[in-house]
Write an enzyme that holds these catalytic residues in place. Structure first.
Site, PDB file in Angstrom:
ATOM      1  N   THR A 194       0.851  -1.194   0.000  1.00 15.39           N
ATOM      2  CA  THR A 194       0.000   0.000   0.000  1.00 15.39           C
ATOM      3  C   THR A 194       0.880   1.235   0.000  1.00 15.39           C
ATOM      4  O   THR A 194       1.815   1.325   0.785  1.00 15.39           O
ATOM      5  CB  THR A 194      -0.856   0.006   1.281  1.00 15.39           C
ATOM      6  OG1 THR A 194      -1.785  -1.047   1.177  1.00 15.39           O
ATOM      7  CG2 THR A 194      -1.578   1.326   1.477  1.00 15.39           C
ATOM      8  N   ARG A 222     -14.125  -7.511   0.637  1.00 19.13           N
ATOM      9  CA  ARG A 222     -13.313  -7.176   1.817  1.00 19.13           C
ATOM     10  C   ARG A 222     -12.702  -5.773   1.681  1.00 19.13           C
ATOM     11  O   ARG A 222     -12.173  -5.404   0.648  1.00 19.13           O
ATOM     12  CB  ARG A 222     -12.195  -8.209   1.978  1.00 19.13           C
ATOM     13  CG  ARG A 222     -11.220  -7.921   3.135  1.00 19.13           C
ATOM     14  CD  ARG A 222     -10.003  -7.171   2.680  1.00 19.13           C
ATOM     15  NE  ARG A 222      -9.006  -7.036   3.746  1.00 19.13           N
ATOM     16  CZ  ARG A 222      -7.952  -6.232   3.684  1.00 19.13           C
ATOM     17  NH1 ARG A 222      -7.748  -5.490   2.622  1.00 19.13           N
ATOM     18  NH2 ARG A 222      -7.091  -6.169   4.671  1.00 19.13           N
ATOM     19  N   ASP A 225      -7.839  -1.324   5.909  1.00 21.68           N
ATOM     20  CA  ASP A 225      -7.712  -0.022   6.576  1.00 21.68           C
ATOM     21  C   ASP A 225      -7.544   1.140   5.597  1.00 21.68           C
ATOM     22  O   ASP A 225      -7.858   2.287   5.922  1.00 21.68           O
ATOM     23  CB  ASP A 225      -6.487  -0.037   7.487  1.00 21.68           C
ATOM     24  CG  ASP A 225      -5.205  -0.291   6.697  1.00 21.68           C
ATOM     25  OD1 ASP A 225      -5.208  -1.192   5.833  1.00 21.68           O
ATOM     26  OD2 ASP A 225      -4.204   0.409   6.930  1.00 21.68           O
TER      27      ASP A 225
END
Ligand code: ASP
Length: 333
Positions: A194, A222, A225
């Protein structure tokens, strides 16, 4: 004595500081604004500074050069991460990102600016530049988050092109994965992960971006965060900013990036704040041995910090034309 100094020395210092500041302001009537920067550093850095999760030299350089040209923090961060979103070799962000377990690439992103405004997109298909799309949600809609088909249709409406995000290489890796039975995240298998980027511009304003294809081979639908404001990213321009990478479920449980910023607000350095946020995760039991989480943070003094559970996490920084990648400290020895 300034009110801020007075409050620092009272027994209320720490968790209740912002409440104390609000009460003081109300009682005396001397100020009509709540001081939310209590405990943060008085020093103010000269921007520009860029920091990002993992080893992303091109991205930080793009953002850093824009900042040096006088561009604002948010637009620079969005352009910076756009490089990796378009990079098909990067299997954790944008085009070329690993698909979910059904073979569909879905992307998540959020942005937060120095005014405290934010936008996010979740589980978006067929759109490469989801950080830019999250900004459009912030600026062009009355909402903060758009997900799935709604986010995708909004993107077309805003002129984003429809693109196939599943590359041949990602498809092959997924087909190979399907031959194995177990779903288990593997620590640091990713070369890039990420991309969270924090920019401080030459006015000293801070903004940030977080963009990802999420956990490889996740269940359909899904969300981790990364697009969740406060978990994957949080900015408070009076204090600083933080971004997260790693197993999103664990970051969400501790509202990680918000926690890092609040710890800085209460006097911790970015480094100390990242370390404390990691300790909150590992304090929950031995499960941390199985997954990675890493944070990077910056405060208004331009100090930066980074910390992870396991070895292998690094952050990239661009300042004064210098581009550096530094391994973070880590908890698990
Ligand atoms: N944090 C991301 C997520 O959980 C993935 C990552 O950073 O590797 O979706």
């Amino acid at each position: 004595m300034k009110r801020r100094d007075f409050l620092k020395d009272t027994p209320l210092a720490g968790v209740g500081l912002t409440v104390a500041a609000a009460l003081t302001a109300c009682e005396t009537g001397s100020e009509n604004q709540i001081d939310t920067a209590v405990g943060s550093t008085e020093k103010r850095a000269e921007g520009p500074i860029v920091i990002a999760t993992w080893n992303v030299p091109e991205s930080v350089e793009i953002a850093g050069k824009m900042l040096a040209d006088g561009k604002k923090a948010l637009e620079s961060a969005i352009e910076g991460v756009a490089y990796e979103e378009a990079n098909e070799e990067n299997t954790t962000v944008g085009k070329g990102g690993a698909p979910d377990r059904d073979g569909t690439v879905t992307l998540d992103a959020c942005v937060m600016n120095s005014d405290g405004n934010c936008g996010a997109v979740l589980a978006v298909e067929n759109i490469t530049h989801v950080a830019a799309l999250a900004r459009k949600v912030m600026e062009e809609t009355p909402h903060v988050m758009l997900s799935g088909k709604g986010a995708e249709l909004f993107a077309y409406d805003q002129g984003f092109p429809k693109e196939n995000l599943l590359t041949e290489a990602s498809k092959k890796a997924w087909e190979n994965w399907k031959t194995k039975s177990e779903y288990k995240p593997v620590i640091n298998v990713e070369n890039h992960d990420t991309i969270g980027m924090l920019c401080m511009d030459s006015d000293g304003d801070i903004a940030g971006v977080c963009t990802t294809s999420g956990a490889a081979y996740k269940m359909k639908g899904r969300i981790g965060d990364s697009p969740i404001i406060g978990s994957g990213l949080f900015i408070d321009n009076e204090v600083g900013g933080a971004v997260a990478t790693g197993l999103g479920e664990e970051v969400v449980k501790t509202v990680g990036s918000f926690l890092v910023v609040e710890l800085m607000r209460n006097g911790k350095s970015p480094q100390e704040a990242c370390e404390e946020a990691i300790r909150r995760i590992v304090a929950k039991g031995d499960r941390y041995k199985e997954f990675q989480v890493g944070y990077v943070a910056i405060n208004k003094a331009g100090e930066v910090g980074a910390y992870a559970i396991h070895e292998g996490f690094s952050y990239t920084k661009y300042q004064n034309g210098e581009n550096t990648n530094t391994p973070s400290g880590f908890y698990a020895k």
